[in-house]
Scaffold this motif. Structure first.
Motif, short mmCIF file in Angstrom:
data_model
loop_
_atom_site.label_atom_id
_atom_site.label_comp_id
_atom_site.label_asym_id
_atom_site.label_seq_id
_atom_site.Cartn_x
_atom_site.Cartn_y
_atom_site.Cartn_z
N ARG A 100 -1.57 -4.42 3.47
CA ARG A 100 -2.88 -4.98 3.83
C ARG A 100 -4.00 -4.01 3.53
O ARG A 100 -5.11 -4.40 3.21
CB ARG A 100 -2.91 -5.36 5.31
CG ARG A 100 -2.15 -6.60 5.64
CD ARG A 100 -2.51 -7.08 7.04
NE ARG A 100 -2.33 -6.06 8.06
CZ ARG A 100 -1.27 -5.94 8.83
NH1 ARG A 100 -0.26 -6.76 8.68
NH2 ARG A 100 -1.20 -4.99 9.75
N ARG A 101 -3.73 -2.71 3.65
CA ARG A 101 -4.76 -1.69 3.48
C ARG A 101 -4.84 -1.17 2.04
O ARG A 101 -5.51 -0.20 1.80
CB ARG A 101 -4.49 -0.49 4.39
CG ARG A 101 -4.44 -0.81 5.87
CD ARG A 101 -5.78 -1.30 6.39
NE ARG A 101 -5.86 -1.44 7.80
CZ ARG A 101 -5.52 -2.51 8.49
NH1 ARG A 101 -5.02 -3.56 7.90
NH2 ARG A 101 -5.68 -2.55 9.79
N SER A 102 -4.18 -1.80 1.12
CA SER A 102 -4.16 -1.26 -0.24
C SER A 102 -5.16 -1.95 -1.16
O SER A 102 -5.12 -1.73 -2.35
CB SER A 102 -2.75 -1.37 -0.82
OG SER A 102 -2.42 -2.73 -1.00
N GLY A 103 -6.06 -2.73 -0.63
CA GLY A 103 -7.05 -3.40 -1.46
C GLY A 103 -8.10 -2.44 -1.98
O GLY A 103 -8.22 -1.30 -1.54
N ALA A 104 -8.89 -2.91 -2.92
CA ALA A 104 -9.92 -2.07 -3.54
C ALA A 104 -10.97 -1.64 -2.52
O ALA A 104 -11.49 -0.53 -2.60
CB ALA A 104 -10.56 -2.83 -4.68
N ARG A 105 -11.25 -2.50 -1.55
CA ARG A 105 -12.25 -2.17 -0.54
C ARG A 105 -11.81 -0.97 0.29
O ARG A 105 -12.58 -0.06 0.58
CB ARG A 105 -12.48 -3.37 0.36
CG ARG A 105 -13.61 -3.17 1.35
CD ARG A 105 -13.83 -4.40 2.16
NE ARG A 105 -12.86 -4.37 3.26
CZ ARG A 105 -12.56 -5.40 4.00
NH1 ARG A 105 -13.10 -6.57 3.76
NH2 ARG A 105 -11.71 -5.31 4.98
N MET A 144 -11.96 2.26 -1.77
CA MET A 144 -13.34 2.75 -1.86
C MET A 144 -13.78 3.37 -0.54
O MET A 144 -14.44 4.41 -0.53
CB MET A 144 -14.27 1.58 -2.24
CG MET A 144 -15.67 2.00 -2.46
SD MET A 144 -15.72 3.13 -3.83
CE MET A 144 -17.40 3.03 -4.28
N PHE A 145 -13.39 2.77 0.58
CA PHE A 145 -13.72 3.31 1.90
C PHE A 145 -13.09 4.69 2.08
O PHE A 145 -13.74 5.62 2.57
CB PHE A 145 -13.24 2.33 2.97
CG PHE A 145 -13.57 2.77 4.37
CD1 PHE A 145 -14.87 2.84 4.82
CD2 PHE A 145 -12.54 3.11 5.25
CE1 PHE A 145 -15.16 3.24 6.11
CE2 PHE A 145 -12.82 3.51 6.54
CZ PHE A 145 -14.14 3.57 6.97
N ALA A 146 -11.83 4.84 1.70
CA ALA A 146 -11.15 6.13 1.81
C ALA A 146 -11.81 7.16 0.91
O ALA A 146 -11.93 8.34 1.28
CB ALA A 146 -9.68 5.98 1.46
N THR A 147 -12.28 6.74 -0.26
CA THR A 147 -12.96 7.67 -1.17
C THR A 147 -14.28 8.14 -0.57
O THR A 147 -14.62 9.33 -0.63
CB THR A 147 -13.21 6.98 -2.52
OG1 THR A 147 -11.96 6.53 -3.04
CG2 THR A 147 -13.85 7.92 -3.51
N VAL A 148 -15.03 7.23 0.03
CA VAL A 148 -16.30 7.60 0.65
C VAL A 148 -16.07 8.56 1.81
O VAL A 148 -16.80 9.55 1.97
CB VAL A 148 -17.07 6.33 1.10
CG1 VAL A 148 -18.23 6.68 2.01
CG2 VAL A 148 -17.55 5.55 -0.10
N ILE A 149 -15.05 8.31 2.62
CA ILE A 149 -14.74 9.21 3.73
C ILE A 149 -14.37 10.59 3.19
O ILE A 149 -14.80 11.62 3.72
CB ILE A 149 -13.61 8.63 4.61
CG1 ILE A 149 -14.14 7.47 5.43
CG2 ILE A 149 -13.01 9.70 5.52
CD1 ILE A 149 -13.11 6.77 6.26
N GLY A 150 -13.60 10.65 2.11
CA GLY A 150 -13.24 11.93 1.50
C GLY A 150 -14.46 12.68 0.98
O GLY A 150 -14.56 13.91 1.14
N VAL A 151 -15.41 11.96 0.38
CA VAL A 151 -16.63 12.60 -0.12
C VAL A 151 -17.47 13.13 1.04
O VAL A 151 -18.00 14.24 0.98
CB VAL A 151 -17.42 11.62 -1.01
CG1 VAL A 151 -18.81 12.13 -1.30
CG2 VAL A 151 -16.68 11.35 -2.31
#
Length: 143
Positions: A95-100, A103-110
């Protein structure tokens, strides 16, 4: 040897072909050993080890289309390539592997990288100030 009886010829050819070419090919030693163990322990037909398609097929039946088993073999292949998730953790990850979410995980990492960069800049500035103060006001040891 001819195939005649209650089963349609196409079904019999597809069944034999899928057993010998798809499930238990001659070139794969592991699948051949599995077939050998199934014939010796699980009452599989021992004639499946000796099947030769040249003795059964006509000259125009070298390559056959899979009308009976085609969709089922395609379903098995699809399940092999993309297995159905079984456990609750796998379902949560699915369920958590969608593009959204990516992108959310990438923003948190940044954001975390920016915060760590600012913290290291602040610590570096403090260290520079402390060293400047030490240079301007040295502590003399009179001993």
């Amino acid at each position: 040897m001819t195939l005649s009886g209650a089963l349609p010829r196409q079904l019999a050819l597809e069944t034999l072909d899928s057993l010998q070419k798809v499930l238990f090919p001659l070139s794969d030693l592991k699948s051949r050993s599995l077939l050998l163990s199934l014939t010796s322990t699980s009452s599989f037909d021992p004639d499946s080890l000796r099947y030769e398609f040249t003795a059964i097929r006509n000259h125009d039946e070298k390559d056959i289309a899979y009308h009976y088993w085609g969709t089922r073999l395609a379903d098995l292949y699809e399940e092999l390539e993309n297995p159905t998730v079984r456990g609750s953790f796998e379902k949560w990850l699915e369920r958590r592997s969608g593009a959204r979410y990516v992108m959310f995980a990438t923003v948190i990492g940044v954001v975390i990288a920016i915060l760590l960069g600012m913290a290291s800049l602040a610590i570096g500035g403090y260290q520079a100030w402390v060293s400047y103060q030490q240079w301007k006001h040295p502590i003399s040891s009179s001993g």
